[in-house]
Design an enzyme around this catalytic site. Structure first.
Site, short mmCIF file in Angstrom:
data_model
loop_
_atom_site.label_atom_id
_atom_site.label_comp_id
_atom_site.label_asym_id
_atom_site.label_seq_id
_atom_site.Cartn_x
_atom_site.Cartn_y
_atom_site.Cartn_z
N ASP A 7 0.81 -1.23 0.00
CA ASP A 7 0.00 0.00 0.00
C ASP A 7 0.84 1.27 0.00
O ASP A 7 0.44 2.30 0.55
CB ASP A 7 -0.97 0.01 1.20
CG ASP A 7 -1.85 -1.22 1.22
OD1 ASP A 7 -2.24 -1.67 0.14
OD2 ASP A 7 -2.12 -1.74 2.32
N LYS A 10 1.76 2.16 -5.05
CA LYS A 10 2.32 1.62 -6.29
C LYS A 10 1.40 1.90 -7.48
O LYS A 10 1.85 2.26 -8.56
CB LYS A 10 2.52 0.10 -6.16
CG LYS A 10 3.49 -0.29 -5.06
CD LYS A 10 3.63 -1.80 -4.95
CE LYS A 10 2.41 -2.50 -4.38
NZ LYS A 10 2.11 -2.17 -2.98
N GLY A 11 0.08 1.74 -7.25
CA GLY A 11 -0.88 1.93 -8.34
C GLY A 11 -0.73 3.30 -8.96
O GLY A 11 -0.69 3.45 -10.19
N GLY A 34 -4.58 -4.37 -3.76
CA GLY A 34 -5.59 -3.34 -3.97
C GLY A 34 -4.85 -2.07 -4.33
O GLY A 34 -4.18 -1.50 -3.49
N HIS A 35 -4.91 -1.70 -5.60
CA HIS A 35 -4.16 -0.53 -6.06
C HIS A 35 -5.15 0.57 -6.44
O HIS A 35 -6.08 0.34 -7.21
CB HIS A 35 -3.28 -0.91 -7.25
CG HIS A 35 -2.30 -2.01 -6.94
ND1 HIS A 35 -1.64 -2.73 -7.89
CD2 HIS A 35 -1.88 -2.51 -5.75
CE1 HIS A 35 -0.85 -3.62 -7.31
NE2 HIS A 35 -0.99 -3.51 -6.00
N ARG A 135 1.96 -29.20 -7.05
CA ARG A 135 1.64 -29.70 -8.41
C ARG A 135 0.23 -30.26 -8.50
O ARG A 135 -0.07 -31.19 -9.22
CB ARG A 135 2.68 -30.71 -8.88
CG ARG A 135 4.02 -30.02 -9.10
CD ARG A 135 5.19 -30.90 -8.91
NE ARG A 135 5.26 -31.39 -7.54
CZ ARG A 135 6.19 -32.20 -7.09
NH1 ARG A 135 7.12 -32.62 -7.91
NH2 ARG A 135 6.19 -32.59 -5.85
N GLN A 216 1.90 -6.29 -3.40
CA GLN A 216 2.47 -6.50 -2.06
C GLN A 216 3.83 -5.79 -1.99
O GLN A 216 3.99 -4.76 -2.62
CB GLN A 216 2.57 -8.00 -1.71
CG GLN A 216 1.22 -8.67 -1.55
CD GLN A 216 0.57 -9.04 -2.85
OE1 GLN A 216 1.15 -9.68 -3.71
NE2 GLN A 216 -0.67 -8.65 -3.03
P1 GDP Z 1 -0.78 0.29 -3.53
O1 GDP Z 1 -1.38 -0.98 -3.07
O2 GDP Z 1 0.69 0.36 -3.28
O3 GDP Z 1 -1.14 0.63 -4.95
O4 GDP Z 1 -1.41 1.45 -2.63
P2 GDP Z 1 -2.97 1.60 -2.21
O5 GDP Z 1 -3.71 2.13 -3.37
O6 GDP Z 1 -3.49 0.37 -1.56
O7 GDP Z 1 -2.84 2.67 -1.05
C1 GDP Z 1 -2.31 3.93 -1.25
C2 GDP Z 1 -3.36 4.98 -0.91
O8 GDP Z 1 -2.73 6.26 -0.85
C3 GDP Z 1 -4.44 5.13 -1.97
O9 GDP Z 1 -5.64 5.50 -1.33
C4 GDP Z 1 -3.93 6.25 -2.86
O10 GDP Z 1 -4.98 6.96 -3.51
C5 GDP Z 1 -3.25 7.14 -1.85
N1 GDP Z 1 -2.07 7.89 -2.33
C6 GDP Z 1 -1.10 7.51 -3.20
N2 GDP Z 1 -0.13 8.43 -3.27
C7 GDP Z 1 -0.48 9.43 -2.41
C8 GDP Z 1 0.14 10.66 -2.00
O11 GDP Z 1 1.24 11.02 -2.44
N3 GDP Z 1 -0.53 11.41 -1.08
C9 GDP Z 1 -1.74 11.02 -0.56
N4 GDP Z 1 -2.31 11.79 0.35
N5 GDP Z 1 -2.33 9.87 -0.92
C10 GDP Z 1 -1.72 9.09 -1.82
P1 IMO Z 2 -0.91 -4.22 -2.22
O1 IMO Z 2 -0.53 -4.77 -3.57
C1 IMO Z 2 -0.90 -4.70 2.08
C2 IMO Z 2 -0.82 -8.81 3.62
C3 IMO Z 2 -2.03 -9.27 4.40
C4 IMO Z 2 -1.37 -10.23 5.35
C5 IMO Z 2 -0.31 -10.90 4.49
C6 IMO Z 2 -0.71 -12.22 3.88
O2 IMO Z 2 -2.19 -3.48 -2.25
O3 IMO Z 2 0.21 -3.47 -1.61
P2 IMO Z 2 -2.32 -12.88 1.87
O4 IMO Z 2 -3.79 -12.63 1.67
O5 IMO Z 2 -1.47 -12.29 0.81
O6 IMO Z 2 -2.01 -14.32 2.13
O7 IMO Z 2 -1.96 -12.10 3.25
O8 IMO Z 2 -0.03 -9.98 3.45
N1 IMO Z 2 -1.11 -8.27 2.28
C7 IMO Z 2 -1.09 -6.98 1.96
N2 IMO Z 2 -0.90 -5.88 2.73
N3 IMO Z 2 -1.06 -4.55 0.76
C8 IMO Z 2 -1.23 -5.63 -0.04
O9 IMO Z 2 -1.25 -5.56 -1.38
C9 IMO Z 2 -1.29 -6.92 0.57
N4 IMO Z 2 -1.44 -8.17 0.10
C10 IMO Z 2 -1.32 -8.99 1.14
O10 IMO Z 2 -2.65 -8.19 5.07
O11 IMO Z 2 -0.72 -9.53 6.38
MG MG Z 3 -2.86 -1.65 -1.77
#
Ligand code: GDP
Ligand code: IMO
Ligand code: MG
Length: 417
Positions: A7, A10-11, A34-35, A135, A216
């Site tokens: 989180d 990256k998205g 979840g991006h 497998r 992740q």
């Molecule tokens: P990912 O899994 O790495 O793609 O990240 P997520 O989307 O799960 O979580 C990142 C959150 O931060 C999302 O709600 C984005 O919209 C938000 N976000 C990303 N970059 C920034 C930033 O520079 N500032 C703020 N305030 N929010 C951001």
């Molecule tokens: P993105 O791509 C944050 C965490 C789960 C748990 C562990 C194992 O959005 O950054 P799993 O369901 O993969 O077997 O869970 O990994 N986890 C994440 N935490 N962002 C994610 O994806 C995650 N994907 C898995 O919360 O601790």
């Molecule tokens: Mg995420």
């Protein structure tokens, strides 16, 4: 790729880089990801498709991924409905399918672990990768032939139903129901199945730019993360080669994505986790709630020991530092620069053993905060002095250039060098 526990944003960074890419590939993970991408009033939450889909860049779901057909079809339908064509989505026939029993076993196993649970997203990720290694897995290419698909479901169910009933004491699955359900998914997914290794290789030979999008993150990596509190795939950069089927020397550059602080969803050690009300404040300011599960994300101060480790195990050349705007609200900014170990010594390098990491106490250097919002800045040089100082500090400590700085969720809110 993610340099922390996921989180990192990256998205949003992939969406930015997709502008100058000809192909965007996911190489591992599944709908545990979840991006989020925010474009004006539109928000996209993507779990299965590469984030390049929002820009209309051709997208590859590589062999290293696990695919929940229901989630993928839901996303394909959603993007079509929102006016984004999906005709250039290529799904590897070697990717593994998440089956209903994987979800059931993930759920039941977490329940059984009780206090020792990993806190998974319960999307069947671990059980699906386990079957791949055993497998016993069912792959995307198996949907191309209804007879083979049914046969493989039958073989898998003979074993899975025993586990479900005898070990986990839950309901078994019915062969006819699952076969019919997956035959339905197959109809919809068949046109997307492709030889994605060949597709990417051809693109590279043609001089095209290929972007690999990690899901992740480093500390959730099955080998290099905080085992057992990790996911079941390898998010680290090297795995982009195996997860898509190209040679490692085709990768030119590795961009790590890190928040300006740290969050973690799920269980497991987290040295710089904030104690007290500041944690809730950071969660509110940063909107730190899981994209997939809605769970509260645990929040902490930036951890340079962990980040130095991420630089090492991924070979990170450049960093994108996201969510710097969230820190505008803190007068003082502790940054973890070393860990204090059980014997009282201090280390700058990440502990090699789990029990040392569990016992590690963060040693902070406190940096000056800033009050100004960052929305008005159009480059890193225009940041308020203390914010600029924060970025410089990270670069100096890690000896890696921070080339992108996030100042808001919106697509345009990112500064470059
Ligand atoms: P990912 O899994 O790495 O793609 O990240 P997520 O989307 O799960 O979580 C990142 C959150 O931060 C999302 O709600 C984005 O919209 C938000 N976000 C990303 N970059 C920034 C930033 O520079 N500032 C703020 N305030 N929010 C951001
Ligand atoms: P993105 O791509 C944050 C965490 C789960 C748990 C562990 C194992 O959005 O950054 P799993 O369901 O993969 O077997 O869970 O990994 N986890 C994440 N935490 N962002 C994610 O994806 C995650 N994907 C898995 O919360 O601790
Ligand atoms: Mg995420």
């Amino acid at each position: 790729m993610g340099a922390q526990w996921g989180d990192e944003g990256k998205g949003k960074i992939v969406d930015l880089l997709a502008q100058n890419s000809d192909v965007v590939c996911r190489y591992q993970g599944g709908p545990n990801a979840g991006h989020t991408i925010v474009v004006g009033d539109e928000t996209y939450k993507i779990r299965a498709l590469p984030s390049g889909i929002v820009r209309g860049t051709p997208c590859v779901i590589g062999n290293g991924c696990v695919v929940d057909p229901e989630v993928l079809i839901g996303e394909l339908d959603e993007f079509e409905r929102r006016g984004h064509p999906t005709g250039e989505v290529y799904l590897s026939g070697n990717a593994h399918l998440i089956m209903p029993w994987h979800l059931a076993i993930d759920q039941a196993s977490e329940h059984r672990l009780g206090k020792l649970a990993i806190g998974t997203t319960r999307r069947g990720i671990g059980p699906c990768y386990a079957d791949k290694a055993m497998r016993l897995g069912i792959r995307v290419q198996d949907i191309l032939d209804p007879k083979i698909l049914r046969q493989k479901i039958e073989v898998a169910l003979a074993e899975k139903n025993l586990w479900l009933e005898r070990v986990y004491e839950t309901e078994p699955f019915d062969l006819e129901t699952v076969a019919a359900q997956y035959e339905g998914y197959a109809q919809r997914l068949r046109p997307y199945v492709a030889d994605t290794s060949l597709y990417v290789d051809t693109a590279l030979r043609d001089g095209k730019r290929v972007l690999f999008e990690g899901a992740q993150a480093t500390l959730l990596d099955l080998d290099h993360g905080t085992y057992p509190f990790v996911t079941s795939s390898n998010p680290v950069a090297a795995s982009a080669a195996t997860g898509v089927g190209i040679g490692p020397r085709r990768i030119d550059r590795v961009l790590g994505v890190t928040k300006a602080y740290v969050t973690r969803v799920g269980e497991g050690p987290f040295p710089s986790e904030i104690a007290g009300p500041e944690q809730a404040r950071m969660r509110e300011l940063g909107g730190e709630y899981g994209t997939v599960t809605g769970r509260e994300r645990r929040c902490g101060w930036l951890d340079l020991v962990a980040l130095r480790y991420a630089v090492r195990v991924n070979g990170i050349d450049q960093l994108a530092l996201t969510k710097l705007d969230v820190l505008s609200h803190f007068a003082e900014l502790p940054v973890c620069v070393r860990y204090r170990t059980r014997d009282g010594s201090e280390m700058r390098d990440f502990p090699a053993h789990q029990s040392d990491f569990h016992a590690a106490e963060p040693v902070y250097e406190v940096l000056e905060g800033w009050d100004e919002p960052l929305d008005g800045c159009s480059s890193v040089d225009e940041l308020p002095g203390a914010a600029r100082g924060y970025v410089d500090f990270v670069e100096r400590e890690l000896d890696v250039e921070v080339t992108l700085v996030g100042t808001g969720a919106e697509r345009a809110a990112v500064l470059s060098r």
